[in-house]
Enzyme design. Structure first.
Site, PDB file in Angstrom:
ATOM      1  N   LYS A  83     -10.152  -5.694  46.506  1.00 55.51           N
ATOM      2  CA  LYS A  83      -9.211  -6.793  46.647  1.00 55.51           C
ATOM      3  C   LYS A  83      -7.864  -6.229  47.107  1.00 55.51           C
ATOM      4  O   LYS A  83      -7.461  -5.129  46.698  1.00 55.51           O
ATOM      5  CB  LYS A  83      -9.080  -7.519  45.308  1.00 55.51           C
ATOM      6  CG  LYS A  83      -8.286  -8.823  45.348  1.00 55.51           C
ATOM      7  CD  LYS A  83      -8.308  -9.472  43.970  1.00 55.51           C
ATOM      8  CE  LYS A  83      -7.523 -10.769  43.918  1.00 55.51           C
ATOM      9  NZ  LYS A  83      -7.562 -11.391  42.577  1.00 55.51           N
ATOM     10  N   SER A 164      -8.735 -15.961  42.615  1.00 54.50           N
ATOM     11  CA  SER A 164      -8.112 -15.463  43.824  1.00 54.50           C
ATOM     12  C   SER A 164      -8.889 -14.326  44.494  1.00 54.50           C
ATOM     13  O   SER A 164      -8.540 -13.904  45.599  1.00 54.50           O
ATOM     14  CB  SER A 164      -6.694 -14.969  43.505  1.00 54.50           C
ATOM     15  OG  SER A 164      -6.744 -13.914  42.552  1.00 54.50           O
ATOM     16  N   SER A 188     -10.072 -15.582  38.107  1.00 58.35           N
ATOM     17  CA  SER A 188     -10.035 -15.098  39.487  1.00 58.35           C
ATOM     18  C   SER A 188     -11.180 -14.182  39.871  1.00 58.35           C
ATOM     19  O   SER A 188     -11.315 -13.833  41.041  1.00 58.35           O
ATOM     20  CB  SER A 188      -8.694 -14.400  39.759  1.00 58.35           C
ATOM     21  OG  SER A 188      -7.656 -15.346  39.804  1.00 58.35           O
TER      22      SER A 188
END
Length: 485
Positions: A83, A164, A188
């Protein structure tokens, strides 16, 4: 090469490498080809933000090492995406999806990245994400960042990706990498894993190092693995859980951390297990289709010997409302992170990030920056606000002691089972672990999973339950990408 990489597991690839059927270099090239064909063409799935320019060189070195000294272990030569809020001390940026930080080179690997490299993983690149871990503004769609654009749901592009860690989940699901690392503050990892039909493990806060990760909330943040199977997720977890003395949260894991989580991948893991279903509150938004999928999962668990306590309602479920904890912790956590960056970092404060956005509104403010402004203008960054302190104490009481702990003790539960990501708020505020496993698909093709959650450091039991369920159900299927090229 004579191996199909789509839906291949880490074990599949390691066996093929040992037999000489594929090399790490060839594997990286195949993933690069899939990214070119499916992520950057057609409708543009847009899950991969940046590729590591040295990925092939790293793969070559690991191939040479395998030939001369043998394999380091399960992750040797395996391409992993990170990420975009996880630091790498290489030629890639770390921006949390923000154009304000688009030119940021972190200077040093995050602690967990060091562990992945030691295990022999190839850091393939960075995955797109919801900007600033979905703390940029209100009303912004999940999977959008000003730097990377919009990530699409490969199963149904009209549906959200979840956030996210959206790029991490979608890239794994589409077989653009073997596995990925996401981060979670409140859903997330679990939310995008649900919508990408992948397995996500959100560890107990304190099990995995937070050092070198652009933060959202000091009390709730954790990194975790995302993969297509429980086994692959656990193999990744095993590489992450080494002790980082620089992260004070890891002290709570003393005597509770396992040296090997893969040992809990047991087919009989559901036999005699007591699984609680918190029906009150958490099922109110389910569609009939989703409810059918969940109930089928319960039937499967019963067939495997689990005892289902239904309902096992959480007494505080309806009391867990808005909390100012993340709002207050964001500025304090962000400033601590920015202060540790190299002196040439593009921003040193939240105020500078806001100012950059205001100077480039067409590129950065498509959806505004209401949350950034709230954090800058309404919090001190010192965590001394009365409301923050009260909310933090309330969260711990309602989510831990009077919430999850209470219901699990009352019914002597091994785990709670939530539909999809609907339990993420309470587990996140408690700092407790969860594992989501694919459970089915709606008639529109949208994935739907079930989440096993428990008390702090109950990962071993959750792995047993999740693995046993996955091995019986085996519902995951790869998205069809044919119409995307």
């Amino acid at each position: 090469m004579s191996i199909e990489i789509v839906e291949a597991t880490i074990a599949d690839i390691q066996a093929a490498m040992e037999q000489g059927d594929i090399t790490s270099r060839e594997l990286v090239l195949l993933y690069m080809e899939r990214i070119a064909d499916h992520d950057k063409n057609g409708l543009t799935i847009n899950s991969v933000l940046e590729l590591n320019p040295d990925a092939l060189f790293i793969a070559d070195a690991l191939d040479a090492e395998r030939a001369s000294r043998g394999s380091r272990g399960p992750l040797h030569g395996i391409p992993i995406l990170l990420k975009d809020n996880i630091n790498t001390g290489d030629k890639m940026h770390t921006s949390a999806g923000s154009l304000a930080l688009a030119d940021l080179y972190a200077g040093e690997d995050a602690f967990i990245v060091k562990q992945l490299r030691k295990a022999g993983a190839v850091i393939l690149g960075k995955a797109n994400m919801t900007e600033f871990a979905n703390f940029m503004t209100e009303g912004m769609p999940s999977g959008y960042s000003s730097r990377g654009g919009q990530v699409l749901n490969a199963y149904n592009i009209s549906e959200p990706t979840g956030g996210s860690s959206s790029g991490s989940g979608v890239a794994v699901s589409c077989n653009f990498c073997m596995a990925a690392i996401g981060t979670e503050t409140s859903g997330s990892i679990i939310n995008p894993a649900n919508l990408s039909s992948t397995v996500g493990i959100k560890p107990t806060v304190g099990l995995v190092s937070r050092s070198g990760i652009l933060p959202l909330s000091n009390s709730q943040d954790t990194a975790g693995p995302m993969a297509r199977t429980v086994t692959d997720s656990v193999l990744l977890l095993d590489a992450l859980v080494q002790v980082d003395d620089a992260d004070s949260a890891m002290g709570s894991s003393l005597g509770k951390r396992q040296a090997n989580y893969a040992q809990f991948l047991q087919l009989g893991g559901l036999g005699g297990a007591r699984i609680g279903v918190p029906r009150d509150y958490y099922f109110e938004e389910l569609t009939p289709e989703q409810l059918d999928i969940f109930d089928q999962a319960l039937r499967t668990m019963c067939e495997l010997g689990a005892e289902i306590i239904d309902p096992a309602n959480i007494p505080t479920a309806r009391q867990i409302v808005y909390s100012s904890v993340i709002l207050n912790e964001f500025k304090a956590s962000l400033h601590a992170y920015l202060s540790a960056l190299p002196s040439n970092a593009p921003a040193r404060s939240l105020a500078e990030i806001i100012a950059f956005n205001e100077a480039h509104p067409e590129q950065t403010l498509k959806y505004g920056q209401t949350l950034l402004l709230l954090a800058e203008n309404n919090t001190s960054g010192t965590l001394t606000e009365t409301q923050y302190l009260r909310d933090r104490l309330t969260d711990l009481r309602l989510c831990q002691v009077e919430g999850i702990d209470a219901v699990m003790s009352e019914h002597r539960l091994d785990a709670l089972l939530f539909p999809a990501d609907f339990g993420s708020r309470i587990t996140a505020r408690a700092g407790y672990p969860s594992i989501i496993v694919p459970a089915g698909y709606t008639s529109a093709g949208v994935p739907f999973g079930v989440t096993f959650s428990g008390k702090a450091y109950s990962e071993p039991r959750l792995i047993q339950l999740a693995y046993a369920y996955e091995q019986r159900s085996k519902v995951r299927r790869a998205p069809s990408l044919k119409s995307f090229i």
